[in-house]
Design a protein around this motif. Structure first.
Motif: not given
Ligand code: TYM
Length: 332
Positions: A19, A128, A150, A185-186, A196, A198
């Motif tokens: 994140n 969602y 996303q 992407k991590i 990776m 949560k």
């Molecule tokens: P969420 O909570 O899953 O993740 C938040 C942000 O972190 C990025 N991310 C990552 N980036 C690189 N490597 C990873 N392993 C990794 N895991 C998570 C996600 O791409 C994201 O940018 N649907 C969204 C939340 C949301 C949102 C929005 C985002 C709701 N409304 C409007 C932008 C605009 C989400 O589940 O994020």
């Protein structure tokens, strides 16, 4: 200034390093040049079952981590999604112009629903991405910085905006996706084939922003690698090492070739130790600041309330236009 919108789910005690690298690092930079709106998306989080007390706590903790990582709640807007009614209201309207098949093609929905089975999968999880579109469109957003996972949701957002504009007249701005290629992407430290997350299966694969930094260092030292012995970037053959190189590079701003030439033949232990030091140095002050903010809940809640008012001012205006265009009878 162009408008930026992005958000994260408060679905765990702490954010993870993906994140931070995939999203927060860009947010922090971009808030200098954009009119930025950052949201803690609690309405999204409840699409899978949440414990109420934990959700409330995770919402505060997520907001505290935004601020600790460098989001300025005065220059930018930082608010909690459920504090602004218009999100749920616009989502309902957008649900009525979204195809059932269209929503069913969302990869994240297909993955999540496949892993939990049809009876556990909620209709909320299905819609969602429509709620996500509402988030973005309420703020006349020009750019949405996110990780690779996303991308499809932002494309859906553009499709819905376009469809609404065609049917009811120019209302929504079409947002652009911004994805930082190298850090999009991590991967999990234990299973470098998986993102990776949560909700990862083993804690050892995830570096948490709020965990004891010594624990993070230990996880880096124990990361899955390969037996080839050379530190070079090869995502197909050496996904573990490639992932560690990506982390090192994004946390320090150094390019990958310079890291390859410094660590190439020195052994994985030396390389991991150096990365562990970088992780500890980066996250110790962020963790300390977040915990300090969480010590004064009244102040944090006050910041969030003020910011919700600022967000609602923009969002309510958009919603009023939408209601009018659709043909809802004004109350009065
Ligand atoms: P969420 O909570 O899953 O993740 C938040 C942000 O972190 C990025 N991310 C990552 N980036 C690189 N490597 C990873 N392993 C990794 N895991 C998570 C996600 O791409 C994201 O940018 N649907 C969204 C939340 C949301 C949102 C929005 C985002 C709701 N409304 C409007 C932008 C605009 C989400 O589940 O994020």
């Amino acid at each position: 200034k162009p408008r930026l919108f992005s958000g994260m789910q408060p679905s765990a005690d702490s954010l993870q390093i993906g994140n931070y690298i995939g999203a927060l690092l860009q947010w922090k930079e971009m808030q200098q040049t954009h009119d930025a709106v950052f949201c803690v998306v609690d309405l999204h989080a409840i699409t899978v079952a949440q414990d109420p007390a934990k959700l409330r706590e995770a919402t505060r903790r997520t907001a505290a981590q935004y601020i600790a990582a460098g989001i300025d709640p005065e220059a930018s807007i930082l608010f909690v999604q459920s504090h602004v009614q218009a999100h749920a209201q616009l989502a309902w309207v957008l649900n009525t112009i979204t195809g059932f098949g269209e929503a069913g093609r969302m990869i994240q929905f297909k993955d999540k629903s496949a892993s939990q089975g049809a009876d556990k999968t909620t209709v909320g999880l299905f819609t969602y991405p429509v709620l996500q579109a509402a988030d973005i469109l309420l703020y006349d957003t020009n750019v949405v910085p996110v990780g690779e996972d996303q991308r499809q949701h932002i494309e859906l957002t553009r499709d819905l905006a376009n469809r609404f504009n065609t049917r009811f007249g120019e209302t929504f701005v079409l947002p652009e996706t911004q994805i930082q290629k190298e850090t999009a992407k991590i991967f999990d430290l234990q299973e470098p084939g998986n993102k990776m997350s949560k909700s990862a299966s083993t804690d050892k694969g995830v570096v948490w922003l709020l965990e004891d930094p010594a624990k993070s260092a230990k996880k880096i030292m124990g990361a899955t690698t390969d037996s080839d012995g050379s530190v070079r970037y090869d995502a197909a053959e050496k996904p573990g090492i490639a992932n560690l190189l990506t982390m090192f590079s994004s946390l320090t701003g150094r390019d990958i070739p310079s890291l390859e030439s410094e660590f190439g033949t020195g052994g994985y232990g030396t390389f991991k130790k150096a990365l562990a030091e970088v992780v500890v140095e980066t996250f110790t002050p962020i963790r300390d600041r977040a915990l300090e903010l969480l010590d004064d809940r009244a102040e944090l809640d006050r910041i969030l309330a003020g910011n919700a008012d600022r967000a609602a001012e923009i969002a309510d205006r958009t919603l009023a236009t939408v209601y009018d265009r659709i043909g809802f009878l004004p109350r009065r």
